[in-house]
Design an enzyme around this catalytic site. Sequence first.
Site, mmCIF file in Angstrom:
data_model
loop_
_atom_site.group_PDB
_atom_site.id
_atom_site.type_symbol
_atom_site.label_atom_id
_atom_site.label_comp_id
_atom_site.label_asym_id
_atom_site.label_seq_id
_atom_site.Cartn_x
_atom_site.Cartn_y
_atom_site.Cartn_z
ATOM 1 N N GLY A 23 0.661 -1.118 -0.040
ATOM 2 C CA GLY A 23 -0.052 -0.092 0.003
ATOM 3 C C GLY A 23 0.808 1.126 0.140
ATOM 4 N N GLY A 25 2.453 2.570 -2.402
ATOM 5 C CA GLY A 25 2.456 3.021 -3.828
ATOM 6 C C GLY A 25 3.511 2.508 -4.710
ATOM 7 C CE LYS A 26 5.331 -3.149 -3.393
ATOM 8 N NZ LYS A 26 4.217 -3.018 -2.139
ATOM 9 C CB THR A 27 1.715 -0.502 -8.367
ATOM 10 O OG1 THR A 27 1.687 -1.685 -7.935
ATOM 11 C CG2 THR A 27 1.044 -0.524 -9.889
ATOM 12 C CB SER A 28 1.682 4.727 -8.330
ATOM 13 O OG SER A 28 0.323 4.492 -7.944
ATOM 14 C CG ASP A 50 1.810 -8.134 -5.783
ATOM 15 O OD1 ASP A 50 1.590 -9.112 -5.298
ATOM 16 O OD2 ASP A 50 1.852 -6.780 -5.259
ATOM 17 C CB THR A 512 -5.369 0.597 -7.122
ATOM 18 O OG1 THR A 512 -4.870 1.182 -8.488
ATOM 19 C CG2 THR A 512 -4.536 -0.778 -6.823
#
Length: 594
Positions: A23, A25-28, A50, A512
């Site tokens: 949560g 914000g790794k993906t962003s 992931d 998300t």
Amino acid sequence: MYQSFNPKINVETPFLFFTGKGGVGKTSVACATAVSLADQGKKVLLVSTDPASNLQDVFEMELTNDPVSVPSVDNLFALNIDPEESARIYREKTVGPYRGKLPDSVVATMEEQLSGACTVEIAAFDEFSHLLSDESILNTYDHVVFDTAPTGHTLRLLELPTAWNGFLEESTHGASCLGPLSGLGDKKRAYAEAVQSLSDQEKTTLVLVSRPDQSSLIEANRASSELRDIGIQNQMLIVNGLLQTYQPDDEVSTAFYMRQRNALKVMPDELKEVETFMLPYVSYSLTGIGNLRQWVSDDPLLESALNESSIDTEKIQLPKLNSIIDDFSSKGTRVIFTMGKGGVGKTSIASSIAVGLSEKGHKVHLTTTDPAANLAYMFHDEGTMKENLSISSIDPTEEVEKYKQEVLSTVGKEQDEEGLAYLKEDLESPCTEEIAMFQAFAEVVERSDDEIVVIDTAPTGHTLLLLDSTEAYHKEMSRSTGEVPTSVKKLLPRLRNPKETGVVIVTLAEATPVLEASRLQEDLGRAQIVPTWWVINQSLYATGTTDPVLKGRAVSEKQWIRKVNEKLSHQCALIPWMHEEKIGYNNLKEMINA
């Protein structure tokens, strides 16, 4: 305070790994980095390892195990390593050559051996190591950006080369829970090359992503230390979502700003040694190519002012957390789960529910199956706790050792010297941990005969693995130990019984987390488990803030609050963003009526 993260300047290696607490914000951050590098003319491959990946939500497109071009971004390709699909391909690749050549019973045994959690892990890692060790990848792409899983999963993934190499080298029988090892022999070189690439500072940068809050900074520090210990030295830290200014006349804005700065002041000393950058908290959603580009641009806060006349003024009124506690108390629910994407506040919600039920006089046990458990952090003031509330966590190291001893003391007694050697070898397999954790999970649920059990579960992918594996582990335990504990036999019927079990899905009012929670609900439905409540946590909309940046985010929350309340949930509670993190028994009591 910190220099802004700029991929044009700060990215120097071909391989980039983004990791951190769920949560944060790794993906962003990974997606924005990949888009920025591609816009510079670099050819970029963006990879998710992931099991709960949300790359498809950010780019608003479907992804597979094969690279696909991202529309509207020249030079950018993306893929999602789906562990289950990788396991299916791997299983067929291993077993396929023997079909029709060996008796059906032997082939069936091989398939059975390849049906466990280890196969999923090793199959996903096969693809992962291929991307790190294949020279053609480096020749094709200038950068490979890995959007990795939450920290516990990432550490396990990155430790696999050493674990599996050791396991393969020490194995002598040619069979284990992985099935015939002959199919893995040719992987040793690829694994060794993957380890070498991870440790090569000219090739790999580890990017630790953290929110400016204490718990995620502590987790980033732990990840930094553990990854450094396995040879990954080239690290940087990105503090994500830092509010740049605040409005003195807005209590929420002031508290939001000061809470972030105070957390950064007490950052672990070891983490302060890591080169640190920041990305700002912005009012717009971090989905879609345009928003990602703007976020890492020279002026990320530039945006049009809110059009007040277009804002929906209808107020949404939803129950508070106390309604959930009253509901479970009156119905006599015995087992309560909190589930959802990492970072949405499952631990806080689980802890508050446990405290609320304890305050009503119920005997309650609160536990976690999250490998990144932080219940001890939540209850540092144990002196204020009531006698009818107890807490625990399921520790993987302890449970593995306990399980090994149990197997050796039962099945081991019946083995000759060779059989005992094989059994000990089989217990060194990485999936022994999964089996041991599952047995511990069943035992803690068994406590619900005498007290209410509240379980703070792991991030979505791990949770589903745990629940979906019930029947598989039922078989595995029977094979390994010769008997299945009563707690395991009773587990699945208990989880499926709404009179005994309550599931609380926790989300944030953002795209998300809501989409991820929706997929979780669908998967639970296939397992015949129906969620009882949804909780929309940490809502800025519910605070009434007037800060321009925070209000922009608050306005964008309304569509997701409505979606959850009107389309996804039967019962939904809304919890406002808190001025301070609710840590400790008495503070958690305050959260119940917020």
